[in-house]
Design an enzyme around this catalytic site. Sequence first.
Site, short mmCIF file in Angstrom:
data_model
loop_
_atom_site.label_atom_id
_atom_site.label_comp_id
_atom_site.label_asym_id
_atom_site.label_seq_id
_atom_site.Cartn_x
_atom_site.Cartn_y
_atom_site.Cartn_z
CG LEU A 24 -2.07 -1.06 1.46
CD1 LEU A 24 -2.86 -1.38 2.77
CD2 LEU A 24 -2.80 -1.46 0.08
CG HIS A 28 -3.36 1.27 -2.16
ND1 HIS A 28 -2.13 1.03 -2.40
CD2 HIS A 28 -4.00 0.41 -2.87
CE1 HIS A 28 -1.77 0.30 -3.38
NE2 HIS A 28 -3.13 0.10 -3.91
CD GLN A 144 -8.38 -2.51 -11.90
OE1 GLN A 144 -7.42 -3.06 -11.81
NE2 GLN A 144 -8.16 -1.30 -10.74
O1 PAF Z 1 -6.03 -2.47 -8.70
C1 PAF Z 1 -5.61 -3.63 -7.96
O2 PAF Z 1 -4.95 -3.11 -7.95
C2 PAF Z 1 -6.26 -4.73 -8.65
O3 PAF Z 1 -6.25 -4.86 -10.43
C3 PAF Z 1 -7.33 -5.05 -7.59
C4 PAF Z 1 -9.09 -4.39 -7.84
C5 PAF Z 1 -7.33 -4.65 -6.41
C6 PAF Z 1 -8.22 -6.31 -8.80
O4 PAF Z 1 -7.17 -7.46 -8.00
#
Ligand code: PAF
Length: 284
Positions: A24, A28, A144
Amino acid sequence: MKEYARGARGEGRVIGLVPTMGALHEGHTALVARARQECSRVIASVFVNPKQFGPKEDYKKYPRDLPQDAEKLALVGVDVLFAPETADVYPDGFRTYVHVEGISERLEGRSRPGHFRGVATVVLKLFEIVQPHFAYFGRKDAQQVRIISEMARDLNLDAGIVVCPIVREADGLALSSRNAYLSDQERKAARVLYRALLAARNELAAGVRDAMQLQGVMRRIIEAESLAVVDYAEIVSADTLEPVVRVARPCFAVLAVFLGKVRLIDNLFIEPAPGESEEFVFQL
Ligand code: PAF
């Protein structure tokens, strides 16, 4: 985890989920801070998802330090850390996957076949287990975010997808767990990503609308850095993430660049001058 989530929902709590793969950083913790503002129960997951790594990618050596992650999460006020074992997430005989067609094959998907199938699958599983009202994702992974939003819409998922801004170092490098792999020299060279993105934005502000020309500007800047190799440098619609010919509406400049063996991605929102933009609705 499911029992806890059911109980919290039953008590009328608003559950916020911050899905992570650990290692992290402040990107995050910014997601957690946002969730903390908006939700009465914040759950962070730490799970290095094997299904989103290709056979030659860094799954085995992906940085893992659960005790340190737990400490960081406690400091920012997470209520629950959910860190399942791989065998619990993918029991023997597991064979059900989510594939968001089309968009999963472009950009990152072209360079990393199967990646988004792994992401969509694990995110759907996390949603089923944690039952969040809201889930928080960083915009560094623009594709994503888009794919997860489309999955949520297509499958009528309950979770609202909250997209948070990219967090950058002082010199512009977007925070990423993979930055930890960079040597000192590569770290210095990595500034080139943000410089290239800003150059595209500046050229656009100076009146250049041709996407090929803007891509060329980004490539030339990156190629001038001897340690950097471009994987892709594109201008795509902010709405669909499809390539554009002309920037007539808001777009993202998107990059994937190798610094040695480390592959970094970044993006920047760019738009034509105010008033020049064609009608645009940012749908997620
Ligand atoms: O972005 C990330 O860290 C990953 O792709 C996730 C969304 C936790 C899925 O494993």
